[in-house]
Design an enzyme around this catalytic site. Structure first.
Site, PDB file in Angstrom:
ATOM      1  N   LYS A  71      14.386  13.160  -6.375  1.00 18.74           N
ATOM      2  CA  LYS A  71      13.574  13.111  -5.151  1.00 18.74           C
ATOM      3  C   LYS A  71      12.243  12.389  -5.376  1.00 18.74           C
ATOM      4  O   LYS A  71      11.861  11.526  -4.592  1.00 18.74           O
ATOM      5  CB  LYS A  71      13.351  14.544  -4.660  1.00 18.74           C
ATOM      6  N   THR A  73      11.496  10.306  -7.804  1.00 18.00           N
ATOM      7  CA  THR A  73      11.802   8.914  -8.131  1.00 18.00           C
ATOM      8  C   THR A  73      11.992   8.097  -6.859  1.00 18.00           C
ATOM      9  O   THR A  73      11.462   6.972  -6.738  1.00 18.00           O
ATOM     10  CB  THR A  73      13.068   8.840  -9.000  1.00 18.00           C
ATOM     11  N   ARG A  94       2.596  16.166  -5.010  1.00 24.90           N
ATOM     12  CA  ARG A  94       1.998  17.345  -5.622  1.00 24.90           C
ATOM     13  C   ARG A  94       1.680  17.066  -7.093  1.00 24.90           C
ATOM     14  O   ARG A  94       2.269  16.180  -7.708  1.00 24.90           O
ATOM     15  CB  ARG A  94       2.955  18.543  -5.558  1.00 24.90           C
ATOM     16  N   LYS A 105      12.662  22.026 -16.499  1.00 25.25           N
ATOM     17  CA  LYS A 105      12.754  20.952 -15.515  1.00 25.25           C
ATOM     18  C   LYS A 105      12.074  19.666 -15.972  1.00 25.25           C
ATOM     19  O   LYS A 105      12.453  18.573 -15.600  1.00 25.25           O
ATOM     20  CB  LYS A 105      12.144  21.433 -14.191  1.00 25.25           C
ATOM     21  N   ALA A 273       8.241  25.352  -4.310  1.00 27.97           N
ATOM     22  CA  ALA A 273       8.871  25.577  -3.009  1.00 27.97           C
ATOM     23  C   ALA A 273       9.807  26.771  -3.001  1.00 27.97           C
ATOM     24  O   ALA A 273      10.177  27.244  -1.933  1.00 27.97           O
ATOM     25  CB  ALA A 273       9.634  24.332  -2.561  1.00 27.97           C
ATOM     26  N   PHE A 301      12.056  21.091  -4.191  1.00 35.05           N
ATOM     27  CA  PHE A 301      13.433  21.578  -4.222  1.00 35.05           C
ATOM     28  C   PHE A 301      14.237  21.059  -3.023  1.00 35.05           C
ATOM     29  O   PHE A 301      13.958  19.980  -2.505  1.00 35.05           O
ATOM     30  CB  PHE A 301      13.467  23.094  -4.339  1.00 35.05           C
ATOM     31  N   PHE A 381      23.614   6.090  -9.918  1.00 38.05           N
ATOM     32  CA  PHE A 381      23.956   6.292 -11.327  1.00 38.05           C
ATOM     33  C   PHE A 381      25.019   5.258 -11.705  1.00 38.05           C
ATOM     34  O   PHE A 381      25.832   4.852 -10.868  1.00 38.05           O
ATOM     35  CB  PHE A 381      24.506   7.706 -11.563  1.00 38.05           C
ATOM     36  N   TRP A 409      15.410   3.914  -9.617  1.00 38.32           N
ATOM     37  CA  TRP A 409      15.209   4.287 -11.025  1.00 38.32           C
ATOM     38  C   TRP A 409      15.325   3.055 -11.922  1.00 38.32           C
ATOM     39  O   TRP A 409      14.515   2.849 -12.815  1.00 38.32           O
ATOM     40  CB  TRP A 409      16.246   5.337 -11.441  1.00 38.32           C
TER      41      TRP A 409
END
Length: 556
Positions: A71, A73, A94, A105, A273, A301, A381, A409
């Site tokens: 998210k 990224t 944030r 994480k 969140a 999240f 990916f 990415w």
């Protein structure tokens, strides 16, 4: 292949005054923290308040999985792509918490060629905002205990102290502690608790305040305990507000950094969140809207938590009206929701994808309830197949969503150009008819039931007798008109983290509720959710080090 931190450390980075100049912020309006990060002054923020707002775009995602969603990224990639397309864009994020950074994480600076830099600074101490919030919270706790020690003029019931001390690390041993042991001079013996800083009410207040005056007003309303008659005692009552505000004086100014492609990023605040409201500060978002054509922000999240709270808490409280929402997913994560084990996710499996895509479908349905155009985005990916991509694109379009396959990415802004163009089309078409999920006047219990049924897919809510009593007291104290901040596992729509996909027919269990009077919302705790996480068997901290040249390794 370079790691994220190696990419960030090898990047060409501009002096922050050059980034500020893109937003017409003069160097005199910055408070520099070295060459590459700065705070934007209060005086400058006040000077731009009469400008029109740009368009606000929220980036959210499906429920998180071990496969990753990307998210942040995508949020950064969109901002970089907007710059390539000639749009004046600002990214509003944030600040990362040290808890997940040293936990499981990792950091929150994006990844690959779509990162915010300086990455190490952002993920670690940054400009000290979290330390200031932690200290302000703990000063209030110290002043509360001192008030009791010095005669307890307010007749505080030591069995009903609700303010918890905090620390911005995962430390399960601090969830339940005993303080005041020792001699009479060491205070009253009582049970105490710690929460992680990002779940503290001071963090929520910090992120929802519109300015210093509002911050102090909210701090003064923060309930810290109850007296022997059951009446609330606030931070204002124990005379803690002025000193807390002094500690937060610099922190309340939003931070400016840049992406790998030198797009401005305003980073400020960082509530989780799953156990808090999951959005960056109102000050940061509103400032960004005055400085840019398009502001791209994210909520933590999955959309069942972050997006719902962004809309029903932050937008409600701050008067924000978003123009579009981007829903991020990966083929790998959808297959995980369809029952594929983590080690098998690189293999094509259309059966699992067709099963797991129900998770994406429910998030689409939920977001459409807010009256916004939804753009489904696949974070690319190398193992993605054409068949898998085509299936998800058709699925999204059948549900009235635009679709983009983003390679942010790998390629940065270039890889998100198609997505950025679709966002531009969406915000230019005036399709948004933003609306909230529930009205202020609805009862707290009905608000919880509405979120559970409309967003989670629950058949009903099981309130503990304790929670029902607490909700009754909350409404007697005037909190009935407040929105609800649900504390729930991020891994499932339900309160059971093992129920993947799009479960329905379950009963959501609410075990506790409490009033965050300063923040202006009611917190409902569901399932086994904890406000102080613990470390995993192999925390990320094991792999973080500093080499002989002072360069950090292992941070991600």
């Amino acid at each position: 292949m370079k790691t994220d931190i190696e990419i960030a450390q090898s990047a060409e980075i501009m002096h922050i005054r050059e980034i500020a100049s893109k937003l017409d912020i003069a160097e005199d309006d910055l408070e520099l923290y070295g060459k590459y990060k700065a705070k934007i002054s209060d005086s400058f923020i006040r000077s731009v308040q009469d400008r029109p707002d740009g368009k606000l775009v929220l980036v959210t995602a499906i429920n998180p999985t071990p496969a990753g969603e990307g998210k942040t990224t995508q949020t950064i990639g969109i901002g970089e792509a907007m710059g390539r397309l000639g749009k004046k864009a600002v990214i509003a994020l944030r600040e990362p918490s040290l808890g997940p950074c040293f936990g499981i994480k990792g950091g929150a600076a994006g990844g690959g060629m779509a990162q915010a830099i300086p990455m190490e600074d952002l993920n670690l101490h940054f400009t000290g905002d979290f330390h200031a919030i932690t200290t302000a919270n703990n000063l209030c706790a110290a002043m509360l205990d001192n008030h009791i020690q010095q005669g307890n003029e307010l007749r505080i019931d030591t069995r009903r102290i609700v303010l918890k001390r905090c620390l911005d690390l995962n430390d399960r041993a601090l969830r339940n502690v005993v303080v005041g042991l020792g001699s009479k001079a060491d205070g009253f013996v009582r049970e105490d608790h710690f929460t992680i800083t990002v779940a503290s009410e001071v963090m929520a207040i910090f992120c929802l305040a519109s300015d210093m005056e509002d911050l102090k007003r909210r701090l003064s309303r923060m309930i810290v305990a109850y007296d022997l008659d059951g009446k609330p005692v606030t931070a204002g009552d124990i005379k803690a507000v002025g000193a807390m505000a002094a500690l937060l004086k610099d922190a309340i100014q939003p931070n400016l950094i840049q992406t790998l492609e030198h797009t401005p990023v305003i980073v400020h605040g960082g509530p989780f969140a799953n156990i808090a409201h999951g959005c960056n500060s109102v000050i940061a978002t509103k400032t960004a809207l005055k400085l840019a054509d398009i502001v791209i922000t994210e909520a933590g999240f999955g959309a069942d938590l972050g997006a719902e709270k962004f809309f029903d808490i932050k937008c409600r409280k701050a008067g924000l009206k978003p123009s579009a929402v981007v829903l991020v997913a990966t083929i790998r994560a959808l297959k995980y929701n369809g029952g594929v084990l983590k080690d098998e996710l690189s293999k094509p499996d259309m059966g699992a994808l067709k099963k797991g895509i129900a998770n994406l479908g429910r998030h689409i349905d939920n977001l459409k309830k807010y009256g916004l155009p939804v753009i489904v985005t696949l974070n690319a990916f190398a193992t993605d197949t054409e068949e898998e991509k085509a299936f998800i694109e058709e699925y999204a379009r059948e549900r009235g969503c635009d679709y983009s396959y983003s390679e942010a990415w790998e390629k940065g802004g270039e890889g998100a150009a198609d997505l950025a163009n679709k966002i531009i089309d969406a915000v230019s078409s005036d399709k948004a008819d933003f609306k909230l999920l529930y009205p202020d006047e609805m009862s707290v219990r009905n608000k919880i039931e509405t979120i559970a049924k409309e967003i989670y897919g629950a058949s009903g809510v099981d309130f503990s007798s304790k929670a029902l009593k607490e909700i009754e007291e909350i409404e007697k104290m005037g909190g009935g008109s407040f929105p609800v901040c649900m504390a729930k596992t991020q891994y499932s729509f339900s309160d059971d983290p093992t129920l993947l996909g799009a479960p329905d027919g379950f009963t959501l269990k609410v075990r506790e509720a409490y009033l965050s009077s300063g923040a202006g919302f009611v917190v409902a705790l569901t399932g086994d959710i904890m406000t102080m996480p613990g470390l995993s068997k192999h925390p990320a901290a094991y792999d973080i080090d500093v080499d002989d040249n002072g360069r950090i390794r292992g941070l991600f």
